[in-house]
Design an enzyme around this catalytic site. Structure first.
Site, PDB file in Angstrom:
ATOM      1  N   ARG A 149       0.853  -1.187   0.000  1.00 25.08           N
ATOM      2  CA  ARG A 149       0.000   0.000   0.000  1.00 25.08           C
ATOM      3  C   ARG A 149       0.888   1.236   0.000  1.00 25.08           C
ATOM      4  NH1 ARG A 149      -1.918   3.594   4.363  1.00 25.08           N
ATOM      5  NH2 ARG A 149      -0.069   4.437   3.369  1.00 25.08           N
ATOM      6  N   GLU A 238       6.332   0.476   7.312  1.00 23.78           N
ATOM      7  CA  GLU A 238       5.902   1.524   6.395  1.00 23.78           C
ATOM      8  C   GLU A 238       5.140   0.935   5.217  1.00 23.78           C
ATOM      9  OE1 GLU A 238       5.563   5.491   5.634  1.00 23.78           O
ATOM     10  OE2 GLU A 238       6.884   4.740   7.210  1.00 23.78           O
ATOM     11  N   ASP A 239       3.968   1.511   4.926  1.00 23.00           N
ATOM     12  CA  ASP A 239       3.192   1.207   3.720  1.00 23.00           C
ATOM     13  C   ASP A 239       2.816  -0.267   3.578  1.00 23.00           C
ATOM     14  OD1 ASP A 239       3.216   3.851   3.177  1.00 23.00           O
ATOM     15  OD2 ASP A 239       4.386   3.758   1.353  1.00 23.00           O
ATOM     16  N   ASP A 261       4.554   3.973  11.001  1.00 22.49           N
ATOM     17  CA  ASP A 261       4.436   5.399  10.716  1.00 22.49           C
ATOM     18  C   ASP A 261       3.084   5.754  10.117  1.00 22.49           C
ATOM     19  OD1 ASP A 261       5.524   8.059  10.605  1.00 22.49           O
ATOM     20  OD2 ASP A 261       5.680   7.800   8.448  1.00 22.49           O
ATOM     21  N   ASP A 262       2.515   4.871   9.296  1.00 17.97           N
ATOM     22  CA  ASP A 262       1.220   5.163   8.677  1.00 17.97           C
ATOM     23  C   ASP A 262       0.122   5.272   9.728  1.00 17.97           C
ATOM     24  OD1 ASP A 262       2.163   4.938   5.889  1.00 17.97           O
ATOM     25  OD2 ASP A 262       2.488   2.857   6.436  1.00 17.97           O
ATOM     26  N   ASN A 400      -1.921  10.969   0.077  1.00 21.22           N
ATOM     27  CA  ASN A 400      -0.734  11.183  -0.752  1.00 21.22           C
ATOM     28  C   ASN A 400      -0.760  10.253  -1.962  1.00 21.22           C
ATOM     29  OD1 ASN A 400       0.726  13.119   0.865  1.00 21.22           O
ATOM     30  ND2 ASN A 400       1.138  11.478   2.317  1.00 21.22           N
TER      31      ASN A 400
END
Length: 540
Positions: A149, A238-239, A261-262, A400
């Site tokens: 993602r 992350e992601d 972090d997301d 984003n």
């Protein structure tokens, strides 16, 4: 760089950690065997930066600028970071969002040389050996993704390696983590992206994604191997797709030094913006009502941290959750819905189903937060309705890259007659509307995660609890000046990012010490100065 002291001649110029190129002095050129290998003129680093900027600005597109800067990083690391730090507002959008999205889409086509560690299911049982193949051994920060993602672009498989590479550049530039202590990891478990699978130049694993128990076994081996190889390292997830992001955070957060972090970084920066907005709206934080469009991990993470903040303001957890509502493409998330994530059940409304407009009319939120990845979902009708309900509506379009934002800054200001307080996830240019100048705030996670990482690493924290993100959010909110707010922005200028990260790192380290989760040993008398002295300075 003591381990590089043996380098001589052309080897010096080929090593990005040691190379200063035309800035080597006459004495250094003689000592290192560089005479004749460089033009005779000696440059200062400032002169080199001028040359870099001239060449950067003559590139024809942002992706070309990205390639140029990554090439510079591979030649002269200190010059790269000095240029980034000194021109952060110009360069951050190139080395990270929004250009990093395009760089990930094109990763296989612009690949030059290794900047990350790649781990696949075929490496099961051998991950410690792979970690041992990485040159640097004192790793303190690891950013890892599985590329499912990436931003709002979806499953990019092995192309997602651009994300940890970019994030760690920000750790160095924004918080002074030493570059040799950073390790980007691409956990390539395959992809469902047919375009990539059909691309003959694709460099990732050409198979369908690993799922279920086998996926978690691979992730477990990776985390265990990191603990053995780099026991002091922070792992930033992350992601990852929502399901795996939530599962991995729940699985490891109480075992190792890690965060997502997301979920948590986005929550921290959004909460800071929400807190700052109350200085414009004159609405106490405890009285806020918030509505989210989107039901992914980012939105849920913001809601959870907001609840923690409201509880510290004196509300019960139940009362705090009642002030938060979620909407998706089907409308208001209610208790009778069968298709909602378990994480959002506590926020489901005891109400009749209704569409987005009806939900806003019923809940009357002061703050509207978009985290959908679906562009243009904050329509004119939605913004005008928020303006009808509120004297100063707060509109966060956090998706984003820029092309995925729920609305643009110009739309938010125009549709609200200049009354909206707007923030976005990717940068927008300043807007002049009705004769007034607006500087849109960018709710960039770079305001939060570098400082969290620096404070955690310096203090030797054993974990990253939500209290650290609350502390970081409040510290960031306190750093926003009245002049920033007057210009309509909820975040301080990125030009102050090193000082912002230092302030957050100090507050986070103090929190870790107070909570008894720091392994710092003797606490420095002046903690802030000690952290500042630790920060990497790329000058020469």
């Amino acid at each position: 760089m003591e381990n590089k002291a043996h380098l001589r001649g052309i080897e010096v110029l080929r090593d990005p950690d040691v190379n200063k190129s035309t800035a080597f002095t006459a004495e250094e050129r003689a000592q290192l065997g560089l005479r004749g290998l460089l033009p005779p003129a000696i440059s200062t680093q400032r002169m080199q930066i001028t040359r870099v900027l001239e060449n950067l600005r003559r590139q024809s597109s942002d992706i070309d600028r990205y390639i140029f800067l990554r090439a510079l990083q591979g030649r002269n690391r200190r010059l790269f970071y000095r240029t980034v730090i000194d021109h952060i507002e110009e360069i951050m959008p190139i080395i990270y969002t929004p250009t990093v999205g395009e760089a990930c889409l094109e990763f296989a086509h612009i690949y030059r040389h290794t900047r990350a560690l790649f781990i696949t299911p075929d490496d099961r049982g051998d991950i410690p050996q792979l970690l041992g193949n990485w040159e640097e051994k004192d790793i303190r920060v690891i950013v890892v993704t599985d590329g499912e993602r990436v931003l709002g672009l979806g499953d990019l498989g092995g192309n997602g390696a651009g994300i940890p590479i970019g994030k760690l550049s920000l750790y160095v530039a924004c918080a002074g983590i030493h570059p040799e202590q950073c390790l980007p990891v691409m956990l390539d478990v395959g992809t469902e992206n047919e375009t990539l699978l059909d691309d003959p130049l694709y460099l990732g694993l050409r198979r369908r994604r690993l799922r279920g128990a086998e996926y978690m076994e691979l992730l477990d081996e990776f985390v265990r191997s990191v603990q053995q190889a780099y026991p002091d390292a922070l792992i930033q997830f992350e992601d990852f797709a929502t399901e795996n992001a939530r599962a991995s955070l729940a699985r490891y957060r109480d075992q190792v030094l890690c965060f997502n972090d997301d979920i948590q970084g986005t929550a921290g920066v959004a909460l800071a913006g929400v807190i700052a907005s109350t200085r414009i709206t004159d609405t106490p934080v405890r009285d806020l009502k918030v509505m989210f469009l989107g039901k992914g991990s980012a939105a849920a993470g913001i809601a959870d941290l907001l609840v923690s903040s409201l509880v510290e303001e004196g509300l019960s957890a139940e009362d705090a959750r009642s002030r938060i509502r979620f909407v998706d493409r089907k409308g208001l998330i209610t208790r009778d819905r069968q298709d909602i994530p378990e994480t959002l059940i506590p926020y489901a409304a005891e109400a009749e189903p209704t569409d987005f407009v009806g939900a806003i009319r019923a809940h009357r939120p002061q703050v509207l937060i978009g985290a959908t990845g679906a562009p243009r979902t904050f329509t004119r009708e939605i913004v005008e309705l928020m303006t009808e309900i509120n004297r100063r509506p707060v509109i966060f379009a956090l998706s984003n890259p820029t092309s995925r934002a729920e609305c643009t800054a110009e739309e938010a200001y125009a549709w609200s007659n200049g009354r909206a307080i707007f923030a976005s996830g990717s940068p927008f240019q300043p807007v002049t509307y009705g004769g007034r100048f607006y500087r849109p705030g960018q709710g960039n996670n770079a305001y939060i995660f570098p400082g969290i990482g620096l404070g955690s690493v310096f203090s030797g924290a054993t974990g990253v609890p939500d209290t650290m993100f609350l502390t970081a959010a409040r510290t960031l909110a306190d750093l926003i000046s009245d002049a920033d707010l007057k210009a309509g922005t909820l975040y301080p200028p990125l030009t102050r990012i090193r000082q912002i990260s230092l302030a957050i790192a100090t507050a986070v380290a103090e929190r870790a010490i107070a909570d008894g989760i720091a392994r710092l040993g003797a606490v420095p008398e002046d903690l802030r100065s000690a952290i500042e002295a630790y920060m990497y300075d790329p000058s020469y």
